[in-house]
Motif scaffolding. Sequence first.
Motif, short mmCIF file in Angstrom:
data_model
loop_
_atom_site.label_atom_id
_atom_site.label_comp_id
_atom_site.label_asym_id
_atom_site.label_seq_id
_atom_site.Cartn_x
_atom_site.Cartn_y
_atom_site.Cartn_z
N GLN A 280 0.81 -1.22 0.00
CA GLN A 280 0.00 0.00 0.00
C GLN A 280 0.85 1.27 0.00
O GLN A 280 0.40 2.32 -0.46
CB GLN A 280 -0.93 0.01 1.22
N GLU A 281 2.08 1.19 0.50
CA GLU A 281 2.88 2.41 0.69
C GLU A 281 4.17 2.43 -0.12
O GLU A 281 4.58 3.49 -0.61
CB GLU A 281 3.21 2.58 2.18
N ALA A 282 4.85 1.29 -0.22
CA ALA A 282 6.18 1.28 -0.84
C ALA A 282 6.07 1.15 -2.36
O ALA A 282 5.15 0.53 -2.89
CB ALA A 282 7.00 0.12 -0.28
N VAL A 283 7.03 1.75 -3.05
CA VAL A 283 7.07 1.73 -4.52
C VAL A 283 8.23 0.86 -4.98
O VAL A 283 9.39 1.16 -4.67
CB VAL A 283 7.23 3.15 -5.09
N PRO A 284 7.97 -0.21 -5.72
CA PRO A 284 9.07 -1.02 -6.25
C PRO A 284 9.90 -0.23 -7.25
O PRO A 284 9.37 0.55 -8.04
CB PRO A 284 8.35 -2.20 -6.94
N GLY A 285 11.22 -0.44 -7.21
CA GLY A 285 12.11 0.25 -8.13
C GLY A 285 12.31 -0.54 -9.41
O GLY A 285 11.51 -1.41 -9.77
N ASN A 286 13.41 -0.25 -10.10
CA ASN A 286 13.65 -0.88 -11.40
C ASN A 286 13.89 -2.38 -11.30
O ASN A 286 13.64 -3.12 -12.25
CB ASN A 286 14.85 -0.22 -12.08
N ASN A 287 14.39 -2.85 -10.15
CA ASN A 287 14.64 -4.30 -10.02
C ASN A 287 13.39 -5.06 -9.59
O ASN A 287 13.38 -6.29 -9.57
CB ASN A 287 15.79 -4.57 -9.05
#
Length: 520
Positions: A280-287
């Motif tokens: 709900q809060e964290a954004v996955p990065g490129n990996n």
Amino acid sequence: MDISILIVDDDKLVVEKLVEGVNWKQLGIAIVLTAYNIRQAKEILEEARVDILLSDIEMPQGSGLELLEWVRNKEIPVECIFLSSYAYFAYAQKAINLKSREYMLKPVSNRELEEALGSIVEILQKKREEQGEGEDKKSAFWERYLLQENYSQSLLEKGYKEGICSPEGKYFLEIIRIFPDSDTKKKKNLVLYHFIIQNVAAEFMEDRHQKLMAVLRESDYEWVLVAEEKGSQEERKMDSCQLKECLEKALHMRVCFYMGVSSSVEELGKSRRNLEQMEQEAVPGNNGMLFEEEWDKKDIAYVSPPWEIWEKEMSASDMIADTQEKILHFLEELWNSNQVTISTLEQFRRELMQMIYRYLNKQDVLITRIFDGREFDEHYESAVATLPDMEIFIRYIFEKLAGFQHQDNRQESVVEQIKHYINDHLKEDLSRKTLAGSVYLSEDYVSKIFMNVTGISIPSYVASCRMQKAQEYLKYSTFSVSKVALEVGYSNFSYFSKTFRDYTGCTPNEYRNRVTKKQG
């Protein structure tokens, strides 16, 4: 475990009639998969468990007999029924040699087909009864414990007693999210996704001598993987990254992993709640990887970019690509300083679009002239899912703006460009979306001006160009009719023949024979 069937036929109408007309539920067949050529069928057979293959024989891109021979060489355990329009002895003999259960001639009634399928289902059910239900029992326990009964202590005690899990054991959870594009979502192959994820994960864990407890589908595009802990945390991270890559290759789409910490069965509930909050809060990065042990729950203050400066630069210069790079660089700096959450991305997206609206308003251009509503909405909604999605959204916006800025936007000029594109790409996809993209305008706007200038719709013009080209091939080339169909953009031979007959009044073969007689 559900019984599945794969229907393979190049005629989409035949496939649709089979899917809708057969009483699959009554037969005990829960999963119906479809393919329109041999290549698609092979991809499904390699990625999903298929129990029954129902295939046509003659198809433009390869025969059903070749497909079954490939299946047997791969040692894929599949029962087969052939449906054919041809009563050729050689076909039937080959089918028998390849251990096909039935060879049925079209047209076949639903009743006859259901009788043949019913016999095969009985054979499959007997085999499964002999193999036992151990794996189904384990999956049912984990689904109830983690997803349905809120970590019930009584259910947990039952799991201990039946040897499904151990109070001394260490386990971990991983949430797997997939990100299909809009075209893939329309197909809604949710059962196929589950098969692929389940099979790839099981094979991956087995190769590494790890114990996979269950793969549970929580929603359309989200699964929970449960496994027993083995090895160090760093080794598990590396394995998870490799499993993610395997899934992306098999699914042909982006995948994100939310990896939980190792814990006892009783502590899995806490890990599950943490992973849900991360989603709900964290954004996955490129990996595409997020780890529970590294997640920081602190509140992050939003840092507003210099929108007014960027807007002035866009208005004063025709090099709006520079502004795009500045926005992407600003976003990268936010990410590197750990200042990106879903809420900050939502605010960033909102302010970005406010700047774009103001910029277009000064140019006296409606946003609907440049951006297609459905395509824009899809990009807009997915922009806050991951960092790459936001970067894709930004590039999409500025690519459209740059294309429009350098385009000759007179209606007559746009229509001529579209006509040239159509004639140069008859073999390729010529949907409204593709044609609108070639001139950097929205689909609705392009359709409207094409009709205004030419008096006919884009689909009618495309069909006319393709039929004219098909006539040329039939008259001057030695291509087979199926080859001609492919050369003018028709993968479905039956649909090509029908369209050609509607356009010329005769079939492709009749047209070629008439032309040959005149030339002779």
